[in-house]
Design an enzyme around this catalytic site. Structure first.
Site, short mmCIF file in Angstrom:
data_model
loop_
_atom_site.label_atom_id
_atom_site.label_comp_id
_atom_site.label_asym_id
_atom_site.label_seq_id
_atom_site.Cartn_x
_atom_site.Cartn_y
_atom_site.Cartn_z
N LYS B 92 0.81 -1.22 0.00
CA LYS B 92 0.00 0.00 0.00
C LYS B 92 0.84 1.27 0.00
O LYS B 92 0.47 2.28 -0.58
CB LYS B 92 -0.93 -0.01 1.21
CG LYS B 92 -2.07 -1.02 1.12
CD LYS B 92 -3.08 -0.60 0.08
CE LYS B 92 -4.28 -1.53 0.03
NZ LYS B 92 -5.14 -1.25 -1.15
N GLU B 114 -9.61 6.54 2.71
CA GLU B 114 -10.58 5.54 3.18
C GLU B 114 -9.79 4.30 3.54
O GLU B 114 -8.70 4.08 3.03
CB GLU B 114 -11.59 5.22 2.07
CG GLU B 114 -11.14 4.16 1.04
CD GLU B 114 -9.96 4.58 0.17
OE1 GLU B 114 -9.65 5.80 0.12
OE2 GLU B 114 -9.32 3.69 -0.43
N SER B 381 1.62 -9.76 -1.21
CA SER B 381 1.38 -8.32 -1.13
C SER B 381 1.49 -7.74 0.26
O SER B 381 1.67 -6.54 0.43
CB SER B 381 -0.01 -7.99 -1.71
OG SER B 381 -0.98 -8.79 -1.07
#
Lengths: 272, 399
Positions: B92, B114, B381
């Site tokens: 991220k 968000e 990830s």
């Protein structure tokens, strides 16, 4: 001549401004929607905006959101909304009625089917909040060919070029969003509206409605001195929300009548 | 090798993507588009981002050959792109770093985001702290209750976490609320969207920032394995880690691209989050894409063991890659993901995020049918430390 156009012309001739209340179809219950719309008309509404509930109302503030959630809990979908419109038309064939909502429920029904059924139910205009003109050329054409006005929003941040672009495709009326924000916010900036209306007038001969942030008779009156129509949604819904179901009609009627009186005062002043 | 040239100028990937927003956001998106167009080719911006990714985020991340696990499964060799080793523990931050730098260039001092499970929120709060920006994170109240540790983490990092009480009180509603904040505070505020969804330019911009994953793989795989992989496998919720590793491989048609969605309790039960496998096209959150929706076009609630895949839409570029046949999309259920999660812990000493475990599970599913010299590259990830409570509960362990 469309019902919307006829209504605005009649108002112009009599020197009055249009009052456009918004409520969500199916809130507080599907059975109360048609009586509430009739009550709004009796209290002086010139055009009705009827909200189509959607699970993800990105442009709406908390009041309209809650209203949509209540309607969804009642199981109200787009085809139910069209049935309610048809039922309203049994007793009122004069008051223009505009649906306001989001693209996905319309696309789920199918755009062709939607405009056909909406047209025959007696819908006069449609505002699709998340359909900017460049993304909905097909819808705009379909709506017009079924006698439905595609109505578009304009914002304080819309550039002159953008205003001209929207004016080219819009019909019915232009809906000027009076603040950068969501529905029901409490801080309308009258001087901003005054600065923007001439730009809209220069680009289009359509009537101009102003909404998002008009909360009371005083703000409605000030806006009516500048625009052709005043749109009030969240405040009407608050009346419904805070009333017992059997009192809702009387409450919205009393509230809207107070706005009506203020508008007629403003019109008298503008034409004095 | 020919890169395909999507999206078009208005953000369309074939029939998908676009800018489906209220007029109040049109100008802000135009401004963002212009700023991003300037920065993406500005050598100074590129150098700045590169430096932050190296010294702050910890890039490049390694590719690791999971030999023991591959042997146990028997068949293809499985390689892992170790995005779990990034600062904050997931891919991220590749995106939040890029967007925070862009916000600085645009002179915005306040950022909003968000978050679902909290990983994107933590990554946004982290870069906001790094650059001294005010940060507000919107999080569904259901998620706030489920992810209290990440909520505290964001607060430690100086962010304000706002619980969202509307709709289903989960990620999609947090996104709605962040959009409402943005439209209200558009002058001062930059919206750091966390995935390859939303209105143009977000799907393109987030993909570009995440593409560093695939670009590194293209350099690392020949070094480590002697060639590019036969298939690249990544989990897909909104789809940012998948887009990041897929994108540099899209034009290389010898490489299969496989996106793995969350089948939750099974596609047949309706309790899943597999928009590409079981949804149909519609309009949500500013773009046209595959959505989980009912007959009336209302967005339905999703279910997955991994909160990060719990999203009823998916990035529009994935929708395009699916329709064009360039990528395949499959779904893996909670139990299969949980088994891959446990196996990777046991056999490789790596605790994967439950999201990434979906991609691992699909690799484990197809590896036995492939020859020993076949190569599968899985995007790991994120790390699974955040999932201890969930895993323990599901595996019947009392903590």
């Amino acid at each position: 001549m469309s019902r919307i156009q006829a209504r605005f012309e009649a108002l112009r001739r009599s020197g009055r401004k249009a009052l456009i209340p918004y409520i969500t179809a199916g809130d507080p219950s599907p059975g109360l929607t048609v009586p509430l719309v009739h009550a709004l008309v009796e209290a002086g509404a010139d055009v009705i905006e009827l909200g189509v509930p959607f699970s993800d109302p990105m442009a709406d503030g908390p009041v309209v959101q809650r209203s949509g959630e209540r309607a969804l809990k009642n199981g109200v979908g787009l085809s139910d909304v069209l049935t309610l419109v048809k039922s309203f038309r049994e007793k009122d064939s004069n008051t223009p009625l505009v649906l306001m909502g989001y693209a996905n429920p319309l696309e789920a029904m199918g755009l062709e089917r939607f405009v056909r059924e909406a047209g025959s139910a007696g819908v006069d205009g449609v505002i699709v909040v998340d359909y900017p003109p460049e993304e909905c050329a097909e819808f705009t054409a379909l709506a017009k060919s079924n006698g439905i006005d595609p109505i578009f929003l304009l914002a304080p941040t819309s550039t002159d070029e953008r205003i001209r672009q929207i004016a080219r495709v819009a019909s019915g009326y232009l809906y000027y969003v009076s603040l950068t924000g969501i529905t029901g916010a409490g801080h309308i900036d009258v001087s901003d509206v005054a600065a923007h209306i001439p730009k809209l007038r220069a680009a289009s001969s359509l009537p101009i409605g102003v909404g998002f942030g008009i909360r009371d008779a005083a703000s409605a009156r000030r806006i009516a001195e500048l625009a052709d129509a005043v749109v009030i949604g969240s405040r009407v819904i608050q009346e419904i929300e805070s009333a017992a179901p059997e009192e809702a009609e009387a409450r919205v009627k009393a509230f809207l009548a107070s706005i009506r009186a203020a508008l007629d005062g403003a019109a008298a002043k503008a034409f004095a | 090798m020919q890169m395909y040239d999507l999206p078009d100028r208005r953000g369309h990937f074939g029939p998908y993507g676009g800018v489906f927003v209220a007029e109040t956001l049109t100008h802000a998106l135009q401004e963002l588009r212009a700023a991003y167009e300037r920065c993406r080719t500005d050598p100074e911006f590129i150098a700045e981002l590169k430096s932050e990714l190296k010294h702050y985020v910890g890039r490049p991340t390694p590719v690791y050959h999971a030999r023991r696990w591959s042997e146990l499964i028997g068949g293809a060799q499985i390689y892992l792109k170790r995005e779990d080793l990034n600062h904050t523990g997931a891919h991220k931050i590749n995106n939040t770093m890029g967007q925070a730098l862009l916000a600085r260039h645009m002179g915005k001092r306040r950022v909003i985001a968000e978050t679902g499970a909290g990983m994107h929120g933590v990554a946004a709060a982290t870069v906001a702290a790094r650059f001294g920006m005010q940060c507000v994170v919107y999080m569904g109240s259901e998620d706030v209750a489920r992810q209290s540790v990440n909520v505290y983490r964001m607060k430690l990092l100086g962010a304000q976490v706002v619980p969202v009480e509307s709709g289903s009180r989960t990620l999609k509603d947090a996104l709605n609320e962040a959009m409402r904040d943005w439209v209200t505070n558009v002058e001062s505020t930059f919206y750091i969207l966390g995935t390859v969804a939303g209105p143009h330019p977000y799907p393109m911009m987030v993909r570009d920032f995440q593409s560093v994953i695939g670009e590194e793989c293209r350099a690392q795989m020949p070094e480590l394995a002697g060639r590019q992989p036969d298939a690249v496998i990544a989990c897909v919720g909104g789809g940012s880690n998948a887009m990041g590793i897929f994108y540099p491989y899209v034009a290389d048609e010898k490489v299969r691209l496989i996106g793995v969605e969350a089948a939750g309790e099974g596609l047949a039960t309706g309790r899943h989050a597999a928009s590409l496998c079981a949804g149909r096209p519609g309009v949500l959150h500013g773009n046209r894409t595959y959505l989980l929706q009912d007959a009336n076009g209302q967005i339905t609630e999703t279910h997955s063991i991994s909160a990060g895949l719990d999203y009823p839409g998916v990035g529009p570029e994935h929708a395009w890659l699916k329709d064009s046949g360039r990528a395949e999309y499959v779904a893996v259920n909670d139990d299969e993901a949980l088994k891959a999660f446990a196996d990777l812990c046991h056999y490789e000493g790596i605790i994967p995020a439950l999201e990434s475990a979906h991609a691992l599970a699909y690799a484990a599913k197809i590896a036995p049918s492939l020859p020993k010299d076949a190569i599968l590259l899985v995007n790991l990830s994120g790390r699974g430390d955040k999932d201890m409570q969930t895993a323990a509960r599901k595996l019947g362990v009392q903590l």
